[in-house]
Design an enzyme around this catalytic site. Structure first.
Site: not given
Length: 682
Positions: A652, A617, A532
């Site tokens: 995610h 995501d 991320s």
């Protein structure tokens, strides 16, 4: 046979706005474009072909990972009124069973929710919450079968086993019961932003639900929480540098929420409840936060009175309140401790570990009036231990230590060390090392250097069994506690965001240089790892100093920072102006442009790289990774591996099932272990 990676064709599209530059792979942002999904699948196919010769090693690593989890694991039961609640796994099952027993732990078990049955027809199935009603007759849960974090709320009758007709669509994972037949939830808007709080009464349709609160500023998201006393539900409106909270006493009729303190730029606070007072952790005139008390009927800032004044060298990270005492989660010099304070005024008790680096965290129990509280403790070499501490007697009991079934595992085979690296401006940055004693630190070793460095998230020095796969093979596993997190206090965070964001990247590179100069590793022996926002960090350092790295692993990486921050229709963009800046302002634009990995890909050699993405995501959209890899394929001058794996049925966090998640992890570890083959015999 030589494998040829796929290449996404360039398209010269007109920029979206005068601030957008020409983006030759922008077409990948459109999943409906006839070439997008075939390209992602071609990259997946290439990944599988490259990894195919390594399948025996991958399968071996998967078995190692599987062998380190207790497949029939169970949580320690907690008492709540007449019931004992816990969850457990059955061997071979992907998901947990939620269970309870009436009155006694020897009573028959009742499985009140089986996650495996809910997931039976889905490739992905995540529960955002599981919440028992106040009378223990119902359970509410939020289910996501796509990975996009849009949950459907359902309610089950625990006596009949029947699922009620009530269906709430498009919810976030925030949920709180008001009474046993009414609750509050947060609804996502068309841009997946949690901006509205609704009230629902069982037996009515969603269209009849009452809007309780709507946030008008898309730079703030709303959430729900409950006080440890169970007397209040809180609405929190939060940005990345400010928040405000509202409180509703659940015993009162209606849905009115009282504002505690209006939002102010730079002011953050959290609220707990006891008796006729709120206890508030606040950074108002206290950079590292202080603890204050305020009357419930008049809780504004003018009424705040210190319980624990600001401490310049101690960060207050969290608060857990019980009827007779409270626990503050504190951090000093990068290490956590628990401060136990009774309300009767006795001297505080401090809980810490005699280790160079460790993790420690207390949590609220189901019984507000209990004299006992529980906390977790672990180190990078020692599996998590759950302790129960009796405040009245001072007795501490070990309730559970995480079981590592692998007969070869012995925590005494490993060592943990904390070192410090000087950054570009003279700041000392802590690094946590985990290594196998048989390899030691006397000779240079390959290093896996993990980092995050954003949003004030702290890198806890906890235990994770997957690291043993690398450490047992000669890697040193290192955690880089770079600025942008809150490892060394709130100033550590402020010095790693907005116009100081480059400190995060320079800290990481300084750690690399320090470990090389100290003889811990060598140039070209470091594998960088981050996900991320940590994936953004990987993109920056790969652009800046590729010669340092043997490889890069970037999971769901936030690498197209400039384009993302220019698109305020995306869920997080306006919220994240407070973290990165607003590129509609020239100064912010130039700063973000200076480090955004996608914009700064160069015609140069890059290390071997593994990049992962999730098609669903909504935090970091799949196309950030896809565009980045497409551009790297055109620009890089080396023949090192560049792999992109996109999870078609996940978001995610990757796969939802525990075995599926281990398989994904085994592939990534296999890639990292494979890189060892490129080094001289170590």
């Amino acid at each position: 046979m030589k494998l040829t990676p796929p290449k996404a064709r360039k398209r010269r599209l007109r920029p979206k706005s005068p601030l957008h530059h020409i983006d030759e792979w922008r077409w990948l942002e459109d999943i409906k474009d006839p070439a997008t999904l075939p390209y992602l699948k071609a990259e997946n196919a290439y990944f599988k072909k490259v990894m195919q010769p390594l399948r025996k090693r991958r399968d071996q690593i998967y078995q190692e990972l599987k062998g380190r989890i207790a497949e029939d694991d169970s949580s320690v039961p907690e008492k709540d009124d007449d019931f004992w609640y816990y969850h457990r796994y059955k061997k071979g099952h992907q998901y947990p069973l939620y269970c309870r027993k009436l009155n006694d732990l020897d009573a028959p078990e009742k499985v009140y929710l089986d996650h495996n049955k809910l997931a039976a027809d889905s490739d992905f199935c995540e529960l955002g919450f599981v919440d028992i009603s106040r009378d223990h007759k119902l359970v509410a849960y939020g289910i996501d079968t796509d990975g996009d974090e849009r949950y459907t709320i359902r309610v089950k009758d625990l006596k009949t086993g029947r699922t009620l007709k009530d269906v709430i669509e498009g919810a976030s994972s925030c949920f709180e019961w008001k009474s046993s037949d009414e609750f509050f939830y947060v609804k996502l808007d068309e841009h997946d932003r949690p901006l509205e709080v609704y009230y629902h009464r069982l037996g009515t349709k969603q269209e009849q639900d009452i809007l309780v609160y709507k946030e008008e500023d898309p730079g703030f998201f709303v959430g729900l929480d409950a006080s440890e006393s169970d007397e209040f539900v809180f609405i929190s409106c939060h940005g990345y540098d400010a928040n405000e909270m509202r409180a509703h006493r659940v015993s009162e009729p209606g849905t009115n929420f009282q504002l505690i303190e209006p939002r102010h730029t730079g002011h953050e606070y959290e609220v707990s409840h006891r008796g006729d007072e709120f206890l508030i952790v606040t950074n108002w005139e206290a950079e590292n936060f202080r603890l204050v008390r305020a009357p419930v009927n008049n809780p504004g800032r003018a009424q705040w009175r210190d319980l624990l004044p600001h401490q310049a060298t101690i960060l207050l990270e969290g608060l857990v309140v019980f009827h007779d005492y409270y626990i503050l989660q504190e951090r000093s010099e990068g290490l956590p401790r628990l401060r136990l304070q009774r309300f009767d005024g006795l001297e505080p008790l401090f809980i810490s570990l005699d280790e160079e680096a460790y993790d420690l965290s207390a949590f609220s129990g189901r019984d507000f009036k209990s004299s006992c509280f529980r906390y977790w403790a672990s180190t990078p070499r020692m599996p998590s231990c759950l302790f129960e501490y009796d405040v009245n007697t001072g007795q501490r009991i070990l309730l559970k230590q995480r079981n590592i079934p692998d007969p070869n595992f012995n925590p005494d085979n490993y060592a943990v060390k904390r070192i410090w690296a000087k950054s570009h401006d003279g700041t000392s940055v802590p690094v946590t090392l985990l290594y196998h004693k048989k390899f030691g630190l006397e000779a240079p070793r390959p290093v896996l250097l993990h980092a995050y460095g954003s949003y004030g998230e702290t890198m806890d020095a906890d235990f994770s069994s997957y690291r043993l796969t690398l450490v047992d093979r000669g890697y040193i596993y290192a955690l880089a506690h770079v600025r942008g997190g809150m490892d060394m206090g709130r100033r550590w965070y402020l010095d790693g965001k907005l116009d100081k964001k480059w400190n995060t990247f320079r800290d990481y590179l300084a750690i690399c240089d320090h470990m090389i100069s100290a003889g811990i590793t060598k140039q070209g022996w470091i594998v960088g790892e981050g996900g991320s926002a940590g994936g953004m960090l990987m993109g920056v350092v790969a652009n800046e100093r590729p010669e340092l790295f043997l490889g890069i692993v970037a999971s769901v990486p936030f690498v197209d920072v400039l384009n993302t921050m220019l698109d305020d229709t995306l869920p997080l963009t306006r919220l994240e102006y407070h973290e990165w800046g607003n590129p509609n302002n020239p100064g912010d634009y130039e700063r973000i442009r200076s480090y955004s990995p996608y914009e700064n890909v160069k015609k140069q050699a890059y290390p071997s790289m593994l990049v992962t993405a999730g098609l669903h995501d909504k935090r970091v959209l799949y196309w950030e990774a896809a565009k980045w890899v497409a551009k790297l394929r055109h620009m890089k001058t080396d023949k090192n591996l560049l792999l992109l794996r996109t999870e078609i049925s996940a978001g995610h966090g990757g796969a939802s099932g525990r075995y599926d998640a281990l398989k994904e992890l085994a592939e990534e570890l296999c890639f990292i272990v494979m890189l060892l083959d490129q080094l001289p015999q170590t």
